[in-house]
Scaffold this active site. Structure first.
Site, PDB file in Angstrom:
ATOM      1  N   GLU A 105       0.848  -1.205   0.000  1.00 48.73           N
ATOM      2  CA  GLU A 105       0.000   0.000   0.000  1.00 48.73           C
ATOM      3  C   GLU A 105       0.881   1.252   0.000  1.00 48.73           C
ATOM      4  O   GLU A 105       1.519   1.549   1.010  1.00 48.73           O
ATOM      5  CB  GLU A 105      -0.884   0.027   1.261  1.00 48.73           C
ATOM      6  CG  GLU A 105      -1.801  -1.161   1.404  1.00 48.73           C
ATOM      7  CD  GLU A 105      -2.583  -1.159   2.724  1.00 48.73           C
ATOM      8  OE1 GLU A 105      -2.334  -0.298   3.591  1.00 48.73           O
ATOM      9  OE2 GLU A 105      -3.445  -2.037   2.878  1.00 48.73           O
ATOM     10  N   HIS A 162       0.300   3.653   3.115  1.00 46.89           N
ATOM     11  CA  HIS A 162       0.411   3.221   4.521  1.00 46.89           C
ATOM     12  C   HIS A 162       1.862   3.257   5.000  1.00 46.89           C
ATOM     13  O   HIS A 162       2.749   2.653   4.395  1.00 46.89           O
ATOM     14  CB  HIS A 162      -0.148   1.804   4.668  1.00 46.89           C
ATOM     15  CG  HIS A 162       0.035   1.242   6.054  1.00 46.89           C
ATOM     16  ND1 HIS A 162      -1.025   1.020   6.911  1.00 46.89           N
ATOM     17  CD2 HIS A 162       1.139   0.877   6.742  1.00 46.89           C
ATOM     18  CE1 HIS A 162      -0.557   0.541   8.065  1.00 46.89           C
ATOM     19  NE2 HIS A 162       0.762   0.440   7.980  1.00 46.89           N
TER      20      HIS A 162
HETATM   21 ZN    ZN Z   1      -2.971   1.725   6.805  1.00 45.28          ZN
END
Ligand code: ZN
Length: 201
Positions: free
Chosen positions: A179, A182
């Site tokens: 991700e 993140h």
């Molecule tokens: Zn996250």
């Protein structure tokens, strides 16, 4: 003797500092960081409102590091951080896991997410006109294209992900491979999963 007491105070002070359990409102640390908390709306992958507030909470030390990142981006690029999520209650983690039990994208509530420790943050960058930079996918896009090192991005998308990653790394954050949005704070292991209850504004 006085010296010994002083040393003891310094040592215990350091231990307490490492085990800081404070969860704070990010806006109190840096009110210029933008926020867009999708989990406080139904516009998220669960289709449900999961948070009673759109305010972002985080560990104090993590919030302070984010303020440094924001300052760095502002002075070097004229950019600003926009945070989607930071501290997340364990009860919400359970709801997410029921809907999307894929450990590549949602942490199993049995072990908990670093978000449950207040030591992770989901975010992007906006330019001087308030537009989000093109990162190749939207937030919470659970496809391979969201992988940080996904090879088939435009030069612009690659550059934008690298700017975010470079700024975050500088202040102690590490990107999650699957991700681009993140990041975990370096001391996340020091912080236990905390039962901090989010309340309405
Ligand atoms: Zn996250």
């Amino acid at each position: 003797m006085k010296k010994l007491i002083f040393i003891l105070l310094v040592v215990t002070g350091a231990i307490f500092a490492q085990h800081d359990t404070s969860i704070v409102y990010l806006g109190d640390i840096d009110s210029t960081i933008l926020t867009d908390v999708k989990y406080a709306t139904s516009d998220n992958f669960t289709g449900k409102v999961l948070y009673p507030t759109a305010k972002v909470y985080t560990r104090k030390i993590v919030g302070e590091a984010l303020a440094s990142v924001n300052e760095y981006l502002k002075s070097n690029y004229g950019y600003t951080l926009k945070v989607f999520d930071a501290f997340r209650p364990l009860s919400v983690q359970k709801q997410m896991w029921e809907i999307f039990p894929d450990p590549n994208y949602v942490a199993d509530p049995k072990t908990g997410s670093r978000h449950n420790r207040g030591a992770a943050v989901d975010l992007t960058i906006v330019d001087e006109n308030g537009n989000e930079l093109d990162m190749g996918t939207p937030y919470d896009d659970f496809t391979e294209k969201a992988h940080f090192a996904y090879p088939d991005l435009t030069d612009e998308q690659r550059k934008n992900r690298d700017i975010l990653n470079e700024a975050m790394s500088k202040y102690g954050f590490t990107v999650l491979k699957s991700e681009w949005w993140h990041f975990d704070y370096k001391d996340w292991k020091n912080y236990s999963i905390i039962d901090f209850k989010l309340t309405e504004d």
